[in-house]
Design a protein around this motif. Structure first.
Motif, PDB file in Angstrom:
ATOM      1  N   ALA A 216      59.033  29.573 -45.158  1.00 16.54           N
ATOM      2  CA  ALA A 216      58.630  28.187 -44.921  1.00 16.54           C
ATOM      3  C   ALA A 216      59.799  27.325 -44.456  1.00 16.54           C
ATOM      4  N   ALA A 217      61.030  27.683 -44.856  1.00 14.55           N
ATOM      5  CA  ALA A 217      62.190  26.869 -44.487  1.00 14.55           C
ATOM      6  C   ALA A 217      62.418  26.857 -42.988  1.00 14.55           C
ATOM      7  N   THR A 218      61.971  27.905 -42.279  1.00 15.58           N
ATOM      8  CA  THR A 218      62.169  27.979 -40.833  1.00 15.58           C
ATOM      9  C   THR A 218      60.849  27.884 -40.072  1.00 15.58           C
ATOM     10  N   CYS A 219      59.787  27.447 -40.736  1.00 16.78           N
ATOM     11  CA  CYS A 219      58.468  27.403 -40.103  1.00 16.78           C
ATOM     12  C   CYS A 219      58.385  26.207 -39.162  1.00 16.78           C
ATOM     13  N   THR A 220      57.848  26.451 -37.973  1.00 15.75           N
ATOM     14  CA  THR A 220      57.650  25.386 -36.993  1.00 15.75           C
ATOM     15  C   THR A 220      56.173  25.133 -36.716  1.00 15.75           C
ATOM     16  N   PHE A 221      55.298  25.798 -37.472  1.00 13.25           N
ATOM     17  CA  PHE A 221      53.861  25.653 -37.243  1.00 13.25           C
ATOM     18  C   PHE A 221      53.389  24.306 -37.761  1.00 13.25           C
ATOM     19  N   GLN A 222      52.630  23.602 -36.945  1.00  8.16           N
ATOM     20  CA  GLN A 222      52.076  22.311 -37.325  1.00  8.16           C
ATOM     21  C   GLN A 222      50.576  22.464 -37.499  1.00  8.16           C
ATOM     22  N   ALA A 223      50.113  22.353 -38.745  1.00  3.62           N
ATOM     23  CA  ALA A 223      48.677  22.484 -39.002  1.00  3.62           C
ATOM     24  C   ALA A 223      47.953  21.240 -38.493  1.00  3.62           C
ATOM     25  N   GLN A 224      46.845  21.464 -37.808  1.00  2.75           N
ATOM     26  CA  GLN A 224      46.055  20.361 -37.276  1.00  2.75           C
ATOM     27  C   GLN A 224      44.960  19.971 -38.276  1.00  2.75           C
ATOM     28  N   GLY A 225      44.963  18.702 -38.673  1.00  2.00           N
ATOM     29  CA  GLY A 225      43.899  18.202 -39.538  1.00  2.00           C
ATOM     30  C   GLY A 225      43.810  18.947 -40.859  1.00  2.00           C
ATOM     31  N   THR A 226      44.926  19.055 -41.571  1.00  2.00           N
ATOM     32  CA  THR A 226      44.923  19.756 -42.847  1.00  2.00           C
ATOM     33  C   THR A 226      44.052  19.014 -43.851  1.00  2.00           C
ATOM     34  N   GLU A 227      43.123  19.729 -44.461  1.00  2.00           N
ATOM     35  CA  GLU A 227      42.234  19.138 -45.442  1.00  2.00           C
ATOM     36  C   GLU A 227      42.705  19.468 -46.846  1.00  2.00           C
ATOM     37  N   GLN A 228      42.461  18.529 -47.754  1.00  2.00           N
ATOM     38  CA  GLN A 228      42.809  18.793 -49.136  1.00  2.00           C
ATOM     39  C   GLN A 228      41.774  19.728 -49.745  1.00  2.00           C
ATOM     40  N   LEU A 229      42.271  20.680 -50.522  1.00  2.00           N
ATOM     41  CA  LEU A 229      41.413  21.692 -51.127  1.00  2.00           C
ATOM     42  C   LEU A 229      41.215  21.353 -52.591  1.00  2.00           C
ATOM     43  N   GLN A 230      39.966  21.120 -52.987  1.00  3.34           N
ATOM     44  CA  GLN A 230      39.654  20.792 -54.366  1.00  3.34           C
ATOM     45  C   GLN A 230      39.489  22.076 -55.161  1.00  3.34           C
ATOM     46  N   LEU A 231      40.336  22.267 -56.143  1.00  2.00           N
ATOM     47  CA  LEU A 231      40.317  23.493 -56.935  1.00  2.00           C
ATOM     48  C   LEU A 231      39.859  23.183 -58.347  1.00  2.00           C
ATOM     49  N   PRO A 232      38.662  23.587 -58.717  1.00  2.00           N
ATOM     50  CA  PRO A 232      38.181  23.300 -60.074  1.00  2.00           C
ATOM     51  C   PRO A 232      38.882  24.150 -61.108  1.00  2.00           C
ATOM     52  N   ALA A 233      39.151  23.568 -62.270  1.00  2.00           N
ATOM     53  CA  ALA A 233      39.768  24.325 -63.355  1.00  2.00           C
ATOM     54  C   ALA A 233      38.705  25.192 -64.015  1.00  2.00           C
ATOM     55  N   PRO A 234      39.068  26.428 -64.422  1.00  2.00           N
ATOM     56  CA  PRO A 234      38.089  27.292 -65.071  1.00  2.00           C
ATOM     57  C   PRO A 234      37.726  26.746 -66.441  1.00  2.00           C
ATOM     58  N   PRO A 235      36.507  27.002 -66.908  1.00  2.00           N
ATOM     59  CA  PRO A 235      36.108  26.501 -68.237  1.00  2.00           C
ATOM     60  C   PRO A 235      36.922  27.155 -69.328  1.00  2.00           C
ATOM     61  N   GLN A 236      37.327  26.345 -70.330  1.00  2.00           N
ATOM     62  CA  GLN A 236      38.106  26.856 -71.448  1.00  2.00           C
ATOM     63  C   GLN A 236      37.174  27.376 -72.529  1.00  2.00           C
ATOM     64  N   ARG A 237      37.479  28.542 -73.019  1.00  2.00           N
ATOM     65  CA  ARG A 237      36.692  29.091 -74.115  1.00  2.00           C
ATOM     66  C   ARG A 237      37.106  28.431 -75.421  1.00  2.00           C
ATOM     67  N   PRO A 238      36.208  28.356 -76.415  1.00  2.00           N
ATOM     68  CA  PRO A 238      36.547  27.704 -77.685  1.00  2.00           C
ATOM     69  C   PRO A 238      37.737  28.372 -78.354  1.00  2.00           C
ATOM     70  N   ASN A 239      38.549  27.551 -79.037  1.00  2.00           N
ATOM     71  CA  ASN A 239      39.711  28.031 -79.799  1.00  2.00           C
ATOM     72  C   ASN A 239      40.671  28.825 -78.921  1.00  2.00           C
ATOM     73  N   GLN A 240      40.816  28.394 -77.672  1.00  2.00           N
ATOM     74  CA  GLN A 240      41.712  29.099 -76.761  1.00  2.00           C
ATOM     75  C   GLN A 240      42.904  28.225 -76.443  1.00  2.00           C
ATOM     76  N   ASP A 241      44.100  28.781 -76.591  1.00  2.00           N
ATOM     77  CA  ASP A 241      45.305  28.047 -76.276  1.00  2.00           C
ATOM     78  C   ASP A 241      45.404  27.879 -74.773  1.00  2.00           C
ATOM     79  N   PRO A 242      46.037  26.801 -74.311  1.00  2.00           N
ATOM     80  CA  PRO A 242      46.196  26.630 -72.863  1.00  2.00           C
ATOM     81  C   PRO A 242      47.023  27.770 -72.293  1.00  2.00           C
ATOM     82  N   PRO A 243      46.695  28.206 -71.064  1.00  2.00           N
ATOM     83  CA  PRO A 243      47.402  29.344 -70.463  1.00  2.00           C
ATOM     84  C   PRO A 243      48.842  28.996 -70.172  1.00  2.00           C
ATOM     85  N   PRO A 244      49.745  29.980 -70.196  1.00  2.00           N
ATOM     86  CA  PRO A 244      51.152  29.719 -69.883  1.00  2.00           C
ATOM     87  C   PRO A 244      51.315  29.409 -68.411  1.00  2.00           C
TER      88      PRO A 244
END
Length: 366
Positions: A216-244
């Motif tokens: 990426a440090a040497t990338c010259t590609f220019q993305a046209q019309g980059t859209e934001q990607l909505q990423l839903p969080a997976p459902p948490q199971r009961p009594n489950q610690d947050p993932p590392p």
């Protein structure tokens, strides 16, 4: 000096060009084809992969040192000659291969006249988040079709110790920009389903455009019309610690995002087709915590952060599970626990517990 230049110029005369081409005999062509039939041609994708290094290191990486011969061709490719056909086919089946953390293209010399000669790398790709009722041949082929032609499908059914997995094998052109996530409209789903693609044995690449030939440090590609990607969080199971997550550790590093990607991960992504289920679950759950609203460039940086590859000689292996302690740490921690336990036991024998009254014992009768 003048005599030397004159001699060189005389050697470059075009005398004889007007004559008709000489055709080699059928016997000469037959012997050439027989000598090259069991040979593979290797080409690096990055300028750091010098042909001399490829010639020396690839037999070691293949565990065939001393059992193959090789030569460097004038076009910069390296050709390897095998004594047994099964050795050559094993190399082709177990790809892709890397040298200096960059992918190399491996192709058969017999395919030298094909349009895609030295242009194809075949990846096994793990497909995540496919609904259970869509895990059938037709749906999987259409989902994998956004990456290319699906050559093979492997569906691992869930068992007691492992979750179900879907793998597809796709030939990827070296000039194609990799795709890691796409939304699909699937029947009976209220919203589009986010499908993710994990490339097995993928190493350095560009996290900005998905190219296999630069960072990426040497990338010259220019993305046209980059859209934001909505990423839903997976459902948490009961009594489950947050993932590392490795993101909290990376935030303390005083580098720019590009430097963090290059220095910490080498823009490296890797996976293993025989990965334990616990590793897969940690990876899937860890992404949901920090993937809320990311553009395509940030998305890939976060993906890379969840994969860390360490080198052992020439072989890449997945890093240990996040959260596990080194042996020395475990010993020190155990020593601290036992020391604390001894202190507590000593205090409990000498000092009454909280809430208790130290009642003196009655004197013994005389």
């Amino acid at each position: 000096m003048a005599d030397k230049d004159l001699w060189i110029s005389l050697q470059n005369l075009n005398l004889g060009l007007e004559r008709s081409p000489v055709k080699l005999s059928i016997e000469a062509n037959r012997k050439r084809d027989a000598a090259h039939r069991l040979s593979l041609v290797v080409k690096g994708l990055h300028s750091s992969q010098n042909p001399a290094g490829i010639k020396i290191m690839m037999p070691k990486i293949w565990k065939l040192e001393g059992r193959v011969t090789s030569r460097i061709n004038e076009d910069g490719t390296v050709q390897f000659f095998f004594a047994q056909e099964h050795q050559m086919l094993t190399i082709l089946d177990n790809g892709p291969w890397t040298y200096k953390d960059w992918l190399v293209v491996v192709d058969q010399w017999t395919r030298r006249n094909s349009p895609d000669y030295l242009r194809i790398i075949r990846f096994w790709i793990k497909v995540l988040n496919i609904p259970d009722d869509s895990k059938e041949d037709r749906s999987i082929r259409e989902i994998g079709g956004v990456l290319g032609h699906v050559e093979d499908i492997h569906i691992q059914q869930p068992i007691a110790d492992h979750a179900g997995e879907v793998w597809i094998r796709i030939p990827i052109d070296i000039d194609v920009r990799l795709i890691f996530a796409r939304y699909f409209s699937i029947p009976d789903s209220e919203a589009p389903v986010l499908i993710r693609f994990i490339y097995d044995k993928l190493r350095k690449f560009c996290s900005a455009c998905g190219s296999l030939t630069h960072l990426a440090a040497t990338c010259t590609f220019q993305a046209q019309g980059t859209e934001q990607l909505q990423l839903p969080a997976p459902p948490q199971r009961p009594n489950q610690d947050p993932p590392p997550s490795n993101l909290n550790q990376m935030e303390n590093i005083p580098h720019s995002p590009i430097e963090v990607a290059d220095d910490t991960m080498g823009e490296t992504v890797g996976s293993n087709i025989n990965m334990d289920t616990s590793d897969n679950q940690n990876f899937n759950e860890a992404q949901g915590e920090f993937m809320d609203t990311l553009n395509s460039g940030d998305l890939q940086d976060k993906i890379n952060a969840t994969f860390v590859i360490r080198e052992i000689g020439s072989v890449s292996v997945p890093a240990p599970d996040r959260g596990t302690k080194r042996k020395g740490d475990a010993v020190n921690e155990e020593g601290e626990v036992s020391t604390t336990r001894r202190k507590i036991q000593g205090q409990s024998s000498a000092t009454p517990a909280k809430g208790e009254v130290d009642t003196p014992k009655p004197p013994l009768p005389e």
